[in-house]
Write a protein that holds these residues in place. Structure first.
Motif, mmCIF file in Angstrom:
data_model
loop_
_atom_site.group_PDB
_atom_site.id
_atom_site.type_symbol
_atom_site.label_atom_id
_atom_site.label_comp_id
_atom_site.label_asym_id
_atom_site.label_seq_id
_atom_site.Cartn_x
_atom_site.Cartn_y
_atom_site.Cartn_z
ATOM 1 N N HIS A 81 0.912 -1.257 0.023
ATOM 2 C CA HIS A 81 0.014 0.113 0.093
ATOM 3 C C HIS A 81 0.873 1.326 -0.083
ATOM 4 O O HIS A 81 0.578 2.151 -0.621
ATOM 5 N N ILE A 82 2.084 1.354 0.645
ATOM 6 C CA ILE A 82 2.871 2.436 0.860
ATOM 7 C C ILE A 82 3.512 2.525 -0.557
ATOM 8 O O ILE A 82 3.750 3.600 -0.849
ATOM 9 N N TRP A 83 3.987 1.563 -1.299
ATOM 10 C CA TRP A 83 4.620 1.528 -2.433
ATOM 11 C C TRP A 83 3.622 2.167 -3.353
ATOM 12 O O TRP A 83 3.912 3.052 -4.253
ATOM 13 N N ALA A 84 2.242 1.836 -3.448
ATOM 14 C CA ALA A 84 1.291 2.440 -4.292
ATOM 15 C C ALA A 84 1.242 3.875 -4.170
ATOM 16 O O ALA A 84 1.001 4.643 -5.089
ATOM 17 N N PHE A 85 1.122 4.300 -2.865
ATOM 18 C CA PHE A 85 1.129 5.543 -2.535
ATOM 19 C C PHE A 85 2.108 6.413 -3.140
ATOM 20 O O PHE A 85 2.050 7.512 -3.605
ATOM 21 N N LYS A 86 3.363 6.051 -2.983
ATOM 22 C CA LYS A 86 4.627 6.251 -3.552
ATOM 23 C C LYS A 86 4.678 6.762 -5.011
ATOM 24 O O LYS A 86 5.103 7.801 -5.244
ATOM 25 N N ARG A 87 3.986 5.414 -5.595
ATOM 26 C CA ARG A 87 3.964 5.947 -6.959
ATOM 27 C C ARG A 87 2.967 6.921 -7.392
ATOM 28 O O ARG A 87 3.265 7.434 -8.438
ATOM 29 N N LYS A 88 1.934 6.962 -6.824
ATOM 30 C CA LYS A 88 0.988 7.879 -6.852
ATOM 31 C C LYS A 88 1.406 9.310 -7.044
ATOM 32 O O LYS A 88 1.308 10.059 -7.652
#
Length: 274
Positions: A81-88
């Motif tokens: 989830h934090i990976w997806a947040f960072k990519r966003k």
């Protein structure tokens, strides 16, 4: 499942959950005041990884492996989830939808690469499919050499322009680690033929010398920042953060050296398992 699996899992989660927690803070500090939703999300991730870190320290080497397997799965989800947040966030910055913020695109990408590394390690641990030593040596060094090169670039860009000598030193380290990364990628493309003990041993020895120099530079910078003796916009926690990652890389190099040649490790395990 074994005691070694528990020890290794706790070591990884204790180290990297703290890193993820601090990434959340750094990203939050780089947002604009009006980015209230992104700030809120960053604060939620900070609380999440602080909880994970605390829980990881509550476990011991004697904890049931099945309990740790489930814990690793839970952490894997959080990291995804934090990976997806960072990519966003990276997408928003690159599309110029966060003008005036202070999160550099490379820094956001850097933090997402570390999240991806962390979740891949959790998968490897839970499946019991850790890489063979020769592959691990090359892959870990390719990953960490790029991380170290990034750190040098961030330090250079976050120092005040008047700190000319320190900027020169940071730029020198950036160039040095770019070259080491190119060498590592050359060794990567030559495998399996390149995976001889003499070549890998030399590879580790050369990288160790440079990483130790960078680690010591970061240590000095951290001390100067803590004492307010240099001009920069580097958060004191960020200075300590990059120092710990360099120290971790040195530990990994020494562990590889011991496994490859039987030489005694020169660095203590950075995370004790109680």
């Amino acid at each position: 499942m074994s005691n070694a699996f528990v020890i290794r899992s706790l070591d990884e989660v204790r180290f990297w959950s703290r890193i993820m927690k601090e990434h959340s803070l750094f990203l939050k500090l780089g947002f604009r005041c009006e980015d209230k939703q992104l700030i809120h999300e960053a604060e939620q991730f900070y609380a999440l990884f602080e909880s994970i870190e605390n829980r990881a320290h509550a476990f011991t080497a004697g904890t049931d492996p099945q309990t740790i397997t489930k814990f690793n799965e839970e952490v894997h989800t959080a990291v995804s989830h934090i990976w997806a947040f960072k990519r966003k966030i990276l997408g928003l910055i690159i599309r110029c939808q966060l003008p005036g913020g202070n999160n550099l695109p490379l820094l956001v990408d850097h933090t997402s690469r570390e999240a991806n590394y962390f979740r891949n390690r959790l998968t490897e641990l839970n499946t019991g499919r850790l890489e063979p030593l020769p592959d691990a040596i090359i892959d870990e060094n390719v990953f960490f050499l790029r991380i170290m090169a990034d750190h040098a670039k961030f330090i250079s860009h976050l120092l005040d322009p008047s700190e000319r000598k320190l900027i020169d030193q940071a730029n020198h380290f950036s160039d040095e680690f770019d070259q080491l990364l190119f060498q590592a990628r050359d060794l990567d493309s030559m495998r399996p033929q390149s995976q001889t003990v003499p070549l890998l041993d030399q590879f580790l020895d050369e990288n160790r010398v440079s990483v130790k120099s960078l680690r010591d530079f970061k240590k000095t910078a951290r001390e100067l920042i803590d004492a307010c003796r240099i001009k920069s916009i580097i958060h004191p926690l960020l200075a300590d953060h990059v120092f710990r990652e360099a120290d971790r890389f040195l530990f990994i190099i020494d562990m590889f050296e011991k496994s490859l040649t039987g030489k005694q490790s020169q660095a203590p395990n950075p995370i004790a398992i109680h």
